[in-house]
Design a protein around this motif. Sequence first.
Motif, PDB file in Angstrom:
ATOM      1  N   GLY A 179       0.785  -1.245  -0.046  1.00 50.08           N
ATOM      2  CA  GLY A 179      -0.120   0.020  -0.239  1.00 50.08           C
ATOM      3  C   GLY A 179       0.764   1.310  -0.073  1.00 50.08           C
ATOM      4  N   SER A 223      -4.758  -2.185   0.245  1.00 50.03           N
ATOM      5  CA  SER A 223      -4.886  -0.646   0.056  1.00 50.03           C
ATOM      6  C   SER A 223      -4.725  -0.405  -1.300  1.00 50.03           C
ATOM      7  CB  SER A 223      -4.117  -0.003   1.095  1.00 50.03           C
ATOM      8  OG  SER A 223      -4.544   1.511   1.255  1.00 50.03           O
ATOM      9  N   GLU A 249      -9.146   0.565  -1.806  1.00 52.57           N
ATOM     10  CA  GLU A 249     -10.088   1.633  -2.135  1.00 52.57           C
ATOM     11  C   GLU A 249     -10.557   1.510  -3.957  1.00 52.57           C
ATOM     12  OE1 GLU A 249      -6.828   1.951  -1.591  1.00 52.57           O
ATOM     13  OE2 GLU A 249      -6.335   3.248   0.341  1.00 52.57           O
ATOM     14  N   THR A 264     -11.807   3.577   3.482  1.00 55.97           N
ATOM     15  CA  THR A 264     -12.688   3.156   2.501  1.00 55.97           C
ATOM     16  C   THR A 264     -14.354   3.258   2.802  1.00 55.97           C
ATOM     17  OG1 THR A 264     -12.810   0.726   3.409  1.00 55.97           O
ATOM     18  CG2 THR A 264     -10.980   1.356   1.872  1.00 55.97           C
ATOM     19  N   HIS A 273      -8.010   0.476   8.911  1.00 57.69           N
ATOM     20  CA  HIS A 273      -7.242   0.198   7.759  1.00 57.69           C
ATOM     21  C   HIS A 273      -5.669  -0.435   7.836  1.00 57.69           C
ATOM     22  CE1 HIS A 273      -7.053   0.942   3.418  1.00 57.69           C
ATOM     23  NE2 HIS A 273      -5.684   1.793   3.622  1.00 57.69           N
TER      24      HIS A 273
END
Length: 295
Positions: free
Chosen positions: A73, A147, A175, A231, A260
């Motif tokens: 991420g 992510s 996302e 999100t 997250h």
Amino acid sequence: MFGRNTTVLTATAAAAIGGWAPAAADTAPLPVPYGPAASYAHVADATTPPPGANLAGCAGPAPHPHPVILINGMYLTQGAAWNTGAPLLHNAGYCVFTFNYGNPVPLAQFPLQQLTDLRAAARELATEVDRVRIETNSDTVDLVGYSQGGVLAQYYINVLGGNTKVDKLIGIVAENHGMTAGPLPAPLDRAIPPMTQLRRGSDFLNEIYADGDTRPGADYTVIASSTDPVTAPYEHTFLDGPGVTNVLLQQDCDLDHSDHESALYSPRVWQYVLDALQPDAASPVPCVEVAPASS
């Protein structure tokens, strides 16, 4: 970047975790830490992969014929991101590969990665997929993206034609359909392209989903959390299309408060990942307490 006390494990969870390490008979299982502490040692050198990843000569015999590529991420290095996932998958018999992409400076050891244009980053992912396929003599790979990494995999599959080279895509709190706002002040937000590209309604996201959420050839698993503020609402993480399995961590488990960050180290998340990689051997995911990273 990381919170404290990310994951709280009960005795039930510990017992479940103990069953996730069927390493080869002549190989001792690697330790699998469920929390960010083990990641700190990797922050100083982004080139160091996590334990169990990028092992020379790894080839995926049955029942795990596809190598697994883990996609970081935003801000994270390969070592900082995958100190839970890489050893766990290695212990389960998978060939695991990690890499860095989106380096904003000409220094490979830079401790913050994944900060550049996501279209360019997707081309880096495409190069990594082809490299791993050649190294392991595999037609296809499995992708696990955390992510931003999950969205990057979507771009690779939907826009760059990666669906012919991917057997399974598993997104962890990705996302997929955008985030509502960035965590940075506006000037810094604009200076980091992914912060704009991952906003809902962006040109980047519209390009990914112009012809629908999925493409033929790959199976999709999406893992979301109702307590993830990045999100929120969690439904924006889910995908719609053939071959999609959407998982909500809180379904049938009120003890799971993954946000997250903590989702990356959650024993429940990684059981779902294992089940998605080998659905024929899927087992019930125990309901155990998972605390948010901010606790």
